[in-house]
Design an enzyme around this catalytic site. Sequence first.
Site, PDB file in Angstrom:
ATOM      1  N   SER A 261     -10.376  -7.144   9.584  1.00 16.30           N
ATOM      2  CA  SER A 261     -11.544  -6.408   9.128  1.00 16.30           C
ATOM      3  C   SER A 261     -12.331  -7.351   8.236  1.00 16.30           C
ATOM      4  O   SER A 261     -11.803  -7.857   7.257  1.00 16.30           O
ATOM      5  CB  SER A 261     -11.078  -5.174   8.345  1.00 16.30           C
TER       6      SER A 261
ATOM      7  N   ARG B 226       0.830  -1.202   0.000  1.00 17.56           N
ATOM      8  CA  ARG B 226       0.000   0.000   0.000  1.00 17.56           C
ATOM      9  C   ARG B 226       0.861   1.248   0.000  1.00 17.56           C
ATOM     10  O   ARG B 226       1.701   1.433   0.862  1.00 17.56           O
ATOM     11  CB  ARG B 226      -0.946  -0.009   1.208  1.00 17.56           C
TER      12      ARG B 226
ATOM     13  N   ARG C 280       1.868   0.185  10.541  1.00 23.26           N
ATOM     14  CA  ARG C 280       1.458   0.684   9.228  1.00 23.26           C
ATOM     15  C   ARG C 280       2.659   0.702   8.301  1.00 23.26           C
ATOM     16  O   ARG C 280       3.520   1.555   8.415  1.00 23.26           O
ATOM     17  CB  ARG C 280       0.864   2.085   9.392  1.00 23.26           C
TER      18      ARG C 280
ATOM     19  N   GLU D 282      -6.768  -2.485  15.473  1.00 22.03           N
ATOM     20  CA  GLU D 282      -7.341  -3.327  14.419  1.00 22.03           C
ATOM     21  C   GLU D 282      -6.351  -4.393  13.967  1.00 22.03           C
ATOM     22  O   GLU D 282      -5.196  -4.105  13.665  1.00 22.03           O
ATOM     23  CB  GLU D 282      -7.726  -2.436  13.226  1.00 22.03           C
TER      24      GLU D 282
ATOM     25  N   ARG E  55       0.724  -7.527  12.447  1.00 22.55           N
ATOM     26  CA  ARG E  55       0.071  -7.079  13.677  1.00 22.55           C
ATOM     27  C   ARG E  55      -0.101  -8.224  14.664  1.00 22.55           C
ATOM     28  O   ARG E  55      -0.089  -8.011  15.879  1.00 22.55           O
ATOM     29  CB  ARG E  55      -1.273  -6.423  13.344  1.00 22.55           C
TER      30      ARG E  55
END
Length: 430
Positions: free
Chosen positions: A355, A265, A280, A352, A394
Amino acid sequence: MLDPAIVRDHLDEVEKGLTERGATNLKADLATIKELDTRRKAIIPNLEEARRERKELGARVALAKRAGESADDLLKKGRALSDGIHEQEKDLAAVEQEQQKLLLRLPNLPHKSVPRGANEKANQEINRWGEVTRFDFTPKAHWDLGPELGILDFERATQMSGARFAVLLGVGAKLNRAIINFMLAVHTKEHGYIEVAPPFLVNEEALIGTGNLPRFEADLFKMAGNSNLYLVPTAEVPLANLHREEILDGRRLPLSYVAYTPCFRSEAGSYGKDVRGLIRQHQFEKIELFKFTTPDQSYREHETLTRHAEIILEKLGLPYRRMVLSTGDMGFAAAKTYDLEVWLPGQETYREISSCSNTEAFQARRAGIKFRPGGVGKAEFAHTLNGSGLAVGRTLIAVLENGQQADGSVVVPEALRPFMDGQEVIEPAR
RNA sequence: GGAGGGAUGGCCGAGCGGUUGAAGGCGGCGGUCUUGAAAACCGCUGUGGGGGAAACUCCACCCUGGGUUCGAAUCCCAGUCCCUCCGCCA
């Protein structure tokens, strides 16, 4: 993509639904979509009638020629007909293209069970699992813990790649691999998912299918040169496109797939958010769950899929909570989303880690994914679901932060030990 | 990267520019026969969209996009993908 018929027939409800999820400047676009639909409907009968006439005329020409008669005035009439047809075809194509362009940029409508709200503050907690980890010392964040253990290195990654990359070393790399293998094992053996090893580069059409394009090009890494390939931002993209332009047998649904892939990303955190640590990154790894299902069972499957992700956290003994995202916090394609948030003691907060979304027919309509109920009859759009099961980086953070001990060592969760050659504790490098 | 060949319905496979939405075969479904099954025989069997209560009917679709033509699966151009041979390569 929304059904153009819904936009046409229920304009106000569509506007309301999309406004609730934060879309702005809708009115003009929706009105245009509706108007284009009217124009489309006006062109089609005329066009079809002209084509029918031309066909009939063609048959008469053929007869005349066979009989050796002159067909000159028939030919002349045909020429005029064809000119009209060409013109109408051009108009129709322009109208449809314009309508498609607008429709592709509209997000999905939220499901009625989704809490209305402008942003993440309106998200609602559904349930919690596990006791928040407490220590009789001050727990460290993984960006201290990892480097001190000698298994995580940010500086070296910066040297070769820049900000928002990391290197895992030694036991760290092994722990990462153990997490991947553990998750794949659970999902394939216990949850019945078919494992997929997809391409990590996909074309534009695939990304339009999932909803990443045309609106979110800036989030993606595009290949240089004249190729139209992009690095996958998530395995959701190749998995959704596994059955692109296909009509599935309704009796074989749901189809459940799991894939491990790296994810890339571009704009991950250009807001100065989460600049420290592994949270991130431009590149991360993820186990993705994906289901193709029927409309009548998609919400049941949504619960199941989310549950499958939760089970991973439970097997690892990581405390978490399940949130339902509000209309304002959901992703573009989602009709409903659950986030799973894991407890990170180093940051004293839930973060998070998964998802899980039901996109209903939004992606299916874009990617042409249909099914035939009972294997026969009229094909209709399938529903697609996706969820992280889980984000690998994560998870690694959560394992480190929750398993840390006063001396800086980390206890490996029991479930991972078979994938770590039995190793129970990660000791600091000396 | 070089040189050739190809793309037609679920699959295989035909298709002089003019009732070809497309022969034939396989598979599938229904039926006859049979105690049951197989075999044999008969019939049906692509997708999407429009109209109609329905019977039915109209339009589009032979890889994709352009073009020629009154008319294109068939001719022309461009692209994509696949196959074979050569080269390179984990």
